[in-house]
Write an enzyme that holds these catalytic residues in place. Structure first.
Site, PDB file in Angstrom:
ATOM      1  N   TYR B  42      28.198  33.019  37.186  1.00 41.92           N
ATOM      2  CA  TYR B  42      29.304  32.582  36.323  1.00 41.92           C
ATOM      3  C   TYR B  42      30.510  33.486  36.565  1.00 41.92           C
ATOM      4  O   TYR B  42      30.356  34.688  36.815  1.00 41.92           O
ATOM      5  CB  TYR B  42      28.899  32.646  34.846  1.00 41.92           C
ATOM      6  CG  TYR B  42      27.903  31.580  34.424  1.00 41.92           C
ATOM      7  CD1 TYR B  42      28.337  30.436  33.761  1.00 41.92           C
ATOM      8  CD2 TYR B  42      26.547  31.715  34.679  1.00 41.92           C
ATOM      9  CE1 TYR B  42      27.439  29.456  33.356  1.00 41.92           C
ATOM     10  CE2 TYR B  42      25.640  30.744  34.285  1.00 41.92           C
ATOM     11  CZ  TYR B  42      26.088  29.604  33.622  1.00 41.92           C
ATOM     12  OH  TYR B  42      25.198  28.646  33.214  1.00 41.92           O
ATOM     13  N   GLU B  43      31.712  32.903  36.482  1.00 43.14           N
ATOM     14  CA  GLU B  43      32.911  33.650  36.858  1.00 43.14           C
ATOM     15  C   GLU B  43      33.240  34.778  35.880  1.00 43.14           C
ATOM     16  O   GLU B  43      34.087  35.622  36.167  1.00 43.14           O
ATOM     17  CB  GLU B  43      34.111  32.718  37.018  1.00 43.14           C
ATOM     18  CG  GLU B  43      34.567  32.069  35.743  1.00 43.14           C
ATOM     19  CD  GLU B  43      35.586  30.952  35.976  1.00 43.14           C
ATOM     20  OE1 GLU B  43      35.771  30.521  37.122  1.00 43.14           O
ATOM     21  OE2 GLU B  43      36.182  30.512  34.987  1.00 43.14           O
ATOM     22  N   SER B  44      32.583  34.824  34.742  1.00 45.14           N
ATOM     23  CA  SER B  44      32.768  35.944  33.818  1.00 45.14           C
ATOM     24  C   SER B  44      32.157  37.221  34.385  1.00 45.14           C
ATOM     25  O   SER B  44      32.363  38.300  33.841  1.00 45.14           O
ATOM     26  CB  SER B  44      32.133  35.617  32.467  1.00 45.14           C
ATOM     27  OG  SER B  44      30.786  35.221  32.647  1.00 45.14           O
ATOM     28  N   GLY B  45      31.387  37.122  35.455  1.00 38.60           N
ATOM     29  CA  GLY B  45      30.873  38.325  36.111  1.00 38.60           C
ATOM     30  C   GLY B  45      29.374  38.498  36.019  1.00 38.60           C
ATOM     31  O   GLY B  45      28.872  39.610  36.017  1.00 38.60           O
TER      32      GLY B  45
END
Lengths: 272, 242
Positions: B42-45
């Protein structure tokens, strides 16, 4: 050395009309209380910067604090649109809002360049998209080694960056962990910075995967328990998912938003 | 049906860059049925999230708590996505055109004075460029399936075959579009999306009716097998888990 301050004093000293201001947080650790204090102090003509402007930016825009937004994704995550943001872009209410639009990769790299003291960053991004047609801060550059054409984006160096973190000690060293987004880069890229924290403690307990911002890299620290609500602080609070849905009903109409603003922002006193 | 069809498209061991909403539901369903070792990013890390319930957003704490690693956002894009370490990008769309270009920016021809302001690009332009393949999952209607998108937020196949190569985009782009009615794939010669599969109980006329261009239909049209009991149970459990 970071000054330990109240939220009210810190915002009064660090955020001025016309400033470029970044309040960062990637779903986690979003500095909501600080954003609302900026509204309360009636700052104007701010250029707001954030990868993912969500509820607190909807509030700042709706309250008329912003003249420009630099961003890469603006929405109410998991719910839908930001109605105050939409109203500003589509109808110039309460004021026209200029936008400068990037992708996440572009924004993240702009902060990295800012934190690195470089004038710009390079990425293999934006190719084939319509974004460069509308955003002056996306250019192409030729690699001097391979001849490949790449995207260049200028550094972001906000006048002030504000983030929320879990803890600080009395000397102003800041500890944060969990999803840390682009917060460290935002602080290091900024001329001035404010970190609101869940608590100030005598001694910081080491935590796996933590990020420490040493006191000398931060301008001010303010203790604001639950200052990220409705976002969350890992180890301290859970995300208030219902509030995100509730915001849709408040933000949708100008009247309901204005009532909310009068009651929940201007009607609230914060500690000095 | 759409979530199930999208989940089936994923195979075990793939590294998948997941957007919130339908892509996230599908990826999590796949992990709970046939693809236990799917790596969700996920692009939140978060790398390798194994959430026990559906995340409410890409930054839901459960994604970090159950991940193999938690990293910063610049790292996600620079170290993991850009060099081509991710197999499948799983994207949604507000508008999608016949060549798989995606719009999540504005509806209307005038960017400065849009009919509808949408959230914007987020991570999608670089996901669409750098993942080895892109699967798009989106509800189908005449409004969302258009001849040409108003704004290219994420590049699909441009106006036809070969345009990705000309731009030097490393990934293959959208290879699969999954909707609530059926499945489309780009024609190998022209890159135009062609209906290759319809879901159980759907007719070709229904799909054409919900498409804003003259949709071509593959000669050997397949029918998506109905959801199995195991898939339905897993989906119900996933949606009910708090």
């Amino acid at each position: 050395m970071a000054e330990i301050s109240s939220l009210r004093d810190a915002v009064a000293q660090l955020v001025h009309d016309g400033d470029t201001v970044a309040l960062e947080g990637f779903t986690h650790l979003i500095p909501h209380a600080a954003g609302q204090e900026i509204i309360r102090q009636r700052r104007r003509d701010l250029t707001l910067v954030r990868m993912t402007p969500d509820i607190v930016y909807d509030q700042l825009i709706g309250a008329g604090c912003a003249k420009k937004l630099i961003f890469s994704w603006g929405g109410n995550p998991g719910v839908g649109s930001l109605h105050r943001f939409r109203d500003a872009v589509q109808n110039s209410w309460p004021a026209p809002l200029e936008i400068e639009e990037h992708s996440h990769a572009g924004m993240a790299n702009r902060y990295v360049a800012g934190a690195s003291g470089l004038p710009f960053a390079v990425l293999r991004g934006y190719r084939g998209t319509d974004l460069p047609k509308h955003t002056d801060t996306i250019k192409t550059i030729t690699c001097p080694f391979t001849g490949e054409e790449l995207a260049a984006v200028p550094a972001i160096n906000p006048d002030v960056s504000i983030i929320h973190a879990q803890r600080a000690d009395r000397a102003g060293n800041v500890q944060m962990w969990g999803l840390v987004g682009v917060q460290k880069e935002a602080v290091l890229a900024a001329k001035r910075s404010l970190v609101t924290v869940e608590e100030i403690v005598d001694e910081l307990t080491p935590v796996p995967g933590q990020v420490i911002l040493p006191t000398w890299a931060v301008t001010a620290v303010a203790e604001v328990p639950n200052g990220a609500h409705p976002s969350y602080a890992a180890g301290y609070s859970e995300r208030d998912n219902e509030y995100y849905a509730y915001w849709d009903s408040i933000g949708r109409e100008r009247d309901s938003f204005q009532r909310w603003l009068d009651e929940k922002v201007f009607g609230v006193e914060v500690a000095q | 049906m759409m979530s199930v069809a999208a989940a089936r498209a994923l195979t075990g061991g793939q590294r998948v860059f997941v957007g919130i909403g339908l892509p996230s539901t599908a990826a999590n369903l796949a992990r709970r049925t046939h693809a236990e070792d799917l790596v969700l990013i996920y692009e939140s890390g978060t790398l390798g999230s194994k959430p026990t319930r559906l995340p409410a957003s890409i930054g839901d704490g459960i994604l970090a708590d159950t991940a193999d690693a938690v990293i910063s956002v610049p790292e996600v894009f620079n170290y993991w996505l850009q060099p081509g370490r991710i197999d499948v990008g799983f994207l949604g769309a507000a508008q999608l055109d016949k060549f798989g270009n995606i719009n999540t920016t504005v509806i209307g021809a005038d960017y400065a004075d849009p009919k509808v302001r949408l959230p914007g690009a987020g991570g999608a332009p670089e996901i669409a460029a750098n993942c080895h393949e892109v699967y798009v999952v989106v509800r189908q209607s005449k409004r969302s399936f258009v001849e040409q998108v108003d704004f290219i937020t994420s590049f699909g196949h441009g106006r036809g075959k070969g345009e990705r190569e000309k731009l030097g985009l490393p990934g293959a782009g959208p290879t699969l579009v999954i909707t609530d009615l059926g499945v489309m794939r780009p024609d190998p010669e022209t890159a135009e999306l062609v209906l290759t599969q319809i879901h159980d109980g759907v007719t070709v006329e229904q799909v054409k009716e919900a498409t804003g261009w003259d949709l071509k239909v593959a000669p050997e049209l397949e029918t998506t097998p109905p959801p199995t009991e195991a898939e339905l149970t897993a989906l119900r459990e996933l949606k009910a888990a708090k």
